[in-house]
Design an enzyme around this catalytic site. Sequence first.
Site, PDB file in Angstrom:
ATOM      1  N   THR A   1       0.863  -1.166   0.000  1.00 15.52           N
ATOM      2  CA  THR A   1       0.000   0.000   0.000  1.00 15.52           C
ATOM      3  C   THR A   1       0.909   1.228   0.000  1.00 15.52           C
ATOM      4  O   THR A   1       1.850   1.312   0.775  1.00 15.52           O
ATOM      5  CB  THR A   1      -1.055  -0.032   1.136  1.00 15.52           C
ATOM      6  OG1 THR A   1      -2.034   0.973   0.891  1.00 15.52           O
ATOM      7  CG2 THR A   1      -0.469   0.147   2.523  1.00 15.52           C
TER       8      THR A   1
ATOM      9  N   CYS B 105      -3.693   7.544   7.486  1.00 16.17           N
ATOM     10  CA  CYS B 105      -4.342   6.237   7.466  1.00 16.17           C
ATOM     11  C   CYS B 105      -3.416   5.211   8.129  1.00 16.17           C
ATOM     12  O   CYS B 105      -2.233   5.464   8.312  1.00 16.17           O
ATOM     13  CB  CYS B 105      -4.610   5.788   6.034  1.00 16.17           C
ATOM     14  SG  CYS B 105      -5.691   6.911   5.125  1.00 16.17           S
TER      15      CYS B 105
ATOM     16  N   HIS C  74      -6.059  -1.254   4.595  1.00 13.84           N
ATOM     17  CA  HIS C  74      -5.690   0.165   4.660  1.00 13.84           C
ATOM     18  C   HIS C  74      -6.931   0.940   5.129  1.00 13.84           C
ATOM     19  O   HIS C  74      -7.872   1.113   4.356  1.00 13.84           O
ATOM     20  CB  HIS C  74      -5.240   0.599   3.258  1.00 13.84           C
ATOM     21  CG  HIS C  74      -4.821   2.034   3.120  1.00 13.84           C
ATOM     22  ND1 HIS C  74      -3.837   2.419   2.250  1.00 13.84           N
ATOM     23  CD2 HIS C  74      -5.247   3.168   3.705  1.00 13.84           C
ATOM     24  CE1 HIS C  74      -3.681   3.748   2.317  1.00 13.84           C
ATOM     25  NE2 HIS C  74      -4.541   4.219   3.192  1.00 13.84           N
TER      26      HIS C  74
END
Lengths: 160, 207
Positions: A22, A28, A45
């Site tokens: 990711t 996040c 995520h």
Amino acid sequence: MSVITIGISDQNVAKGEDVLVTYALGSCVGICLYDPIVKVAGLSHIMLPTNTGVTDPKGQMRFADTAIPMLIRRMESLGASKPRLKAKIAGGAQMFPAVTNASIANIGQRNVAAVKAVLAQLRIPILAEDTGKDYGRTQHFYAKDGVMRITSAKKGEWIW
Amino acid sequence: MPIQDYKDLNEMHLDVLRELGNIGSGNAASSLAGMLAKAVDISVPKIQILDYNEVSDALGGPENMIVGLLLSLSGDVEGMLMFLLQKDFAHLILNTLLGEELNDFEDIDEMGISAIKEVSNIMTASYVNAIAEMTGLTINISVPDICIDMAGAILSVPAIHYANISDKIIFIEDEFRSDSDRAVSDILMIPDVDSLQKIMTNLGIEI
């Protein structure tokens, strides 16, 4: 070997030589789960701590409290067993120093706290964490050995 | 029908927003040209309603290093404004104002940061003022917060802010160019849904 990219508010699972990645986590949090016996890996995520009533699957991936159980179910369907799962987490940075807007103030910190609470409740130990601070991170997670590799454009690279 | 989600906007609404972007960026370009004493061109603003992931692709990929300035909008219009400078644009500012070469983002010092903030402040203020004047709405902007990092990480901030409203995000994107070299920056104006409604109503557009 294939590289499986996970976008923001997204998740996926892998086994064998596959790598989950990711890119550019900011506030996040990326949650890596691993079953070392069957070598099944999962990466989620998430953007926000708590689901406030979103029921569609895509929406549920956005929140720590609904995304993690969902990821576990997907890993179980590949043969993983929940009591064997271990976690490695990264992200939750504060990108802008003096944000006054209530909805995003300390959101990184709140995301990390929520992820830890969910994992604790599910009795999944956290083996490594690279969280907080003020920079973005790219997260690679290797299904063959459960290694998490973090790269930051500003700070370098770490293997967890 | 009131707008609940950015997805509800139709072509006419988007045209209105595009026009606002046009006027705002025209104004911002003139103030930039004044500050740099150089010609500045703008392209026709792009209005995009995108998934978060598509947005970082539009900015050169999630890992592309950029300068992000975040301002909040308050008053009649609430929301966020992001000013995003690609490296060549940051170089243009530093080179023109301070005579410095920007080879690496790591090398920007306090003075450079402050020059970038100042230029952004003036450009975003002229952008917002033009829109305020046209709509007759009061729009205040905060001083900018700055962050130099990967585009994806910077965009996570507005993405999170709007995550509970929509899984799409509305970007009014304006591109500024100066010199024969391509030096690009973008202004992303992200009004809250209620504010969008006010903007439309004040311009006499049926929702």
